[in-house]
Design a protein around this motif. Structure first.
Motif, PDB file in Angstrom:
ATOM      1  N   VAL A 190       0.864  -1.178   0.000  1.00 24.97           N
ATOM      2  CA  VAL A 190       0.000   0.000   0.000  1.00 24.97           C
ATOM      3  C   VAL A 190       0.900   1.227   0.000  1.00 24.97           C
ATOM      4  O   VAL A 190       1.737   1.392   0.888  1.00 24.97           O
ATOM      5  CB  VAL A 190      -0.930   0.029   1.230  1.00 24.97           C
ATOM      6  N   ARG A 191       0.734   2.055  -1.000  1.00 20.95           N
ATOM      7  CA  ARG A 191       1.522   3.287  -1.106  1.00 20.95           C
ATOM      8  C   ARG A 191       0.768   4.433  -0.445  1.00 20.95           C
ATOM      9  O   ARG A 191      -0.441   4.562  -0.603  1.00 20.95           O
ATOM     10  CB  ARG A 191       1.761   3.596  -2.584  1.00 20.95           C
ATOM     11  N   ARG A 205      -2.364  -0.054  -5.041  1.00 25.91           N
ATOM     12  CA  ARG A 205      -3.242   0.722  -4.182  1.00 25.91           C
ATOM     13  C   ARG A 205      -2.476   1.869  -3.532  1.00 25.91           C
ATOM     14  O   ARG A 205      -1.357   1.689  -3.049  1.00 25.91           O
ATOM     15  CB  ARG A 205      -3.836  -0.183  -3.089  1.00 25.91           C
ATOM     16  N   ALA A 206      -3.091   3.055  -3.516  1.00 21.20           N
ATOM     17  CA  ALA A 206      -2.459   4.223  -2.911  1.00 21.20           C
ATOM     18  C   ALA A 206      -3.460   4.938  -2.022  1.00 21.20           C
ATOM     19  O   ALA A 206      -4.653   5.008  -2.327  1.00 21.20           O
ATOM     20  CB  ALA A 206      -1.935   5.172  -3.983  1.00 21.20           C
ATOM     21  N   LEU A 207      -2.960   5.473  -0.915  1.00 23.54           N
ATOM     22  CA  LEU A 207      -3.762   6.243   0.022  1.00 23.54           C
ATOM     23  C   LEU A 207      -3.277   7.682   0.030  1.00 23.54           C
ATOM     24  O   LEU A 207      -2.074   7.930   0.093  1.00 23.54           O
ATOM     25  CB  LEU A 207      -3.634   5.677   1.438  1.00 23.54           C
ATOM     26  N   LEU A 210      -2.883   8.530   5.543  1.00 16.24           N
ATOM     27  CA  LEU A 210      -2.637   7.291   6.279  1.00 16.24           C
ATOM     28  C   LEU A 210      -3.861   6.885   7.092  1.00 16.24           C
ATOM     29  O   LEU A 210      -4.064   5.702   7.379  1.00 16.24           O
ATOM     30  CB  LEU A 210      -1.426   7.478   7.195  1.00 16.24           C
ATOM     31  N   GLY A 211      -4.684   7.855   7.440  1.00 17.62           N
ATOM     32  CA  GLY A 211      -5.885   7.567   8.213  1.00 17.62           C
ATOM     33  C   GLY A 211      -6.865   6.643   7.522  1.00 17.62           C
ATOM     34  O   GLY A 211      -7.766   6.085   8.169  1.00 17.62           O
ATOM     35  N   GLU A 212      -6.697   6.443   6.207  1.00 17.09           N
ATOM     36  CA  GLU A 212      -7.568   5.522   5.472  1.00 17.09           C
ATOM     37  C   GLU A 212      -7.197   4.058   5.705  1.00 17.09           C
ATOM     38  O   GLU A 212      -7.966   3.154   5.375  1.00 17.09           O
ATOM     39  CB  GLU A 212      -7.480   5.815   3.970  1.00 17.09           C
ATOM     40  N   LEU A 213      -6.007   3.823   6.267  1.00 22.54           N
ATOM     41  CA  LEU A 213      -5.490   2.458   6.338  1.00 22.54           C
ATOM     42  C   LEU A 213      -6.317   1.514   7.214  1.00 22.54           C
ATOM     43  O   LEU A 213      -6.592   0.377   6.786  1.00 22.54           O
ATOM     44  CB  LEU A 213      -4.031   2.483   6.807  1.00 22.54           C
ATOM     45  N   PRO A 214      -6.714   1.888   8.421  1.00 21.23           N
ATOM     46  CA  PRO A 214      -7.472   0.922   9.230  1.00 21.23           C
ATOM     47  C   PRO A 214      -8.727   0.401   8.538  1.00 21.23           C
ATOM     48  O   PRO A 214      -8.998  -0.810   8.562  1.00 21.23           O
ATOM     49  CB  PRO A 214      -7.799   1.718  10.502  1.00 21.23           C
ATOM     50  N   PRO A 220     -12.681  -7.408   3.931  1.00 22.98           N
ATOM     51  CA  PRO A 220     -12.365  -8.846   4.000  1.00 22.98           C
ATOM     52  C   PRO A 220     -11.227  -9.280   3.093  1.00 22.98           C
ATOM     53  O   PRO A 220     -10.372 -10.066   3.480  1.00 22.98           O
ATOM     54  CB  PRO A 220     -13.687  -9.506   3.589  1.00 22.98           C
ATOM     55  N   ALA A 221     -11.164  -8.745   1.879  1.00 26.53           N
ATOM     56  CA  ALA A 221     -10.125  -9.179   0.940  1.00 26.53           C
ATOM     57  C   ALA A 221      -8.751  -8.705   1.360  1.00 26.53           C
ATOM     58  O   ALA A 221      -7.737  -9.274   0.970  1.00 26.53           O
ATOM     59  CB  ALA A 221     -10.433  -8.669  -0.465  1.00 26.53           C
ATOM     60  N   ARG A 222      -8.693  -7.630   2.171  1.00 29.94           N
ATOM     61  CA  ARG A 222      -7.408  -7.058   2.566  1.00 29.94           C
ATOM     62  C   ARG A 222      -6.981  -7.536   3.946  1.00 29.94           C
ATOM     63  O   ARG A 222      -5.808  -7.657   4.217  1.00 29.94           O
ATOM     64  CB  ARG A 222      -7.514  -5.522   2.600  1.00 29.94           C
TER      65      ARG A 222
END
Length: 224
Positions: A190-191, A205-207, A210-214, A220-222
C-alpha cells in the motif's frame, strides 16, 4: 488473525524534513571547514554507506576529508551532535493522526513492524519517541547492514514478527524502490502519498492519507 503491517518511517509515518536535513548538513560543513554545498551533495551521494556502514561521526570524518578538510575530533564530535539533534527533532514531529492510526491498528489486533533505511542517529533516537512502544519490531538498515529494496531486510522484519512475508502488508511512500522490494517478497503493498509522492509510477493501491489504512485493512479481501 489480522495481518501484520510493516511501515516505512520517513515520508510515511513522519514528514521527511528534507530541506531541514540539507540546511543542517550545510551548518555541519562550516563546523568542519568544508564548503556547505559540497557536503550536502556528498551526503546525498553516499546515502547507502550512511545507512548501512557509518555512524554520524564517521560520516562527518570521511566526507570532510574527501572534500579536502582536516577536521579535529572535537569538530567532528560537534558536527555529529548537530546531526543527532536533527534526528531527535524529526522524530518528535510524528503527527497525531499517525498515532491514531497506529492505535487503531493495535486495537484491531494487527502486529506492527517498521523497516527503515535510516542512519545511526535515527535508530539511536527511536526508542525515546512517542510511537516506538506501539511497534512490535523495528528494523533499521544501520543496525542490520541491509537497505531497502534488498529482499533480506523485509524477510528479516517478517521473521522477527514470527510470520511469512506473504502474510504482511507493507506501507510506504515508495522511496528507494521500497514498494517493489516489498512486492518481490510477496507482501501486499500500500503506497501512501500523505507526506510525499516518492513513487508516482507505482500502479498499486495508494492512500492520500494514512488515516484511510485501518478501514482498508478491515475489508475482507485485505484484512484476512
Amino acid at each position: 488473525m489480522p495481518r501484520p503491517v510493516i511501515f516505512d518511517l520517513f515520508h510515511t509515518l513522519v514528514p521527511g524534513g528534507d530541506p531541514e536535513r540539507d540546511r543542517v548538513v550545510g551548518e555541519m560543513a562550516l563546523m568542519v571547514g568544508v564548503e556547505p554545498a559540497a557536503l550536502v551533495e556528498a551526503y546525498h551521494a553516499t546515502w547507502r554507506d550512511r545507512m548501512t556502514r557509518w555512524d554520524a561521526a564517521e560520516t562527518v570524518r570521511v566526507l570532510a576529508r574527501r572534500l579536502g578538510g582536516a577536521p579535529t575530533e572535537e569538530q567532528v564530535a560537534r558536527a555529529a551532535a548537530h546531526r543527532r539533534a536533527l534526528a531527535r527533532r524529526l522524530l518528535a514531529r510524528v503527527p497525531p493522526s499517525t498515532v491514531a492510526v497506529l492505535d487503531a491498528l493495535r486495537a484491531d489486533g494487527h502486529p506492527i513492524g517498521l523497516v527503515s533505511n535510516a542512519t545511526a542517529e535515527t535508530a539511536e533516537a527511536w526508542p525515546s519517541t512517542e510511537v516506538a512502544r506501539r511497534f512490535d519490531v523495528a528494523v533499521f538498515s544501520c543496525d542490520v547492514c541491509l537497505a531497502k529494496p534488498d529482499p533480506a531486510i523485509y524477510r528479516l522484519a517478517a521473521e522477527r514478527l514470527g510470520v511469512e512475508p506473504a502474510d504482511c502488508v507493507f506501507v510506504g511512500d515508495g522511496a528507494d524502490g521500497e514498494l517493489a522490494g516489498a512486492a518481490a517478497v510477496g507482501m501486499t503493498v500500500v503506497r501512501t502519498t500523505e507526506h510525499n509522492d516518492s513513487d508516482p509510477a507505482w500502479a498499486g493501491r495508494a492512500l492520500t492519507a494514512l488515516g484511510e489504512l485501518p478501514d482498508l485493512l478491515r475489508e475482507p479481501a485485505r484484512g484476512r
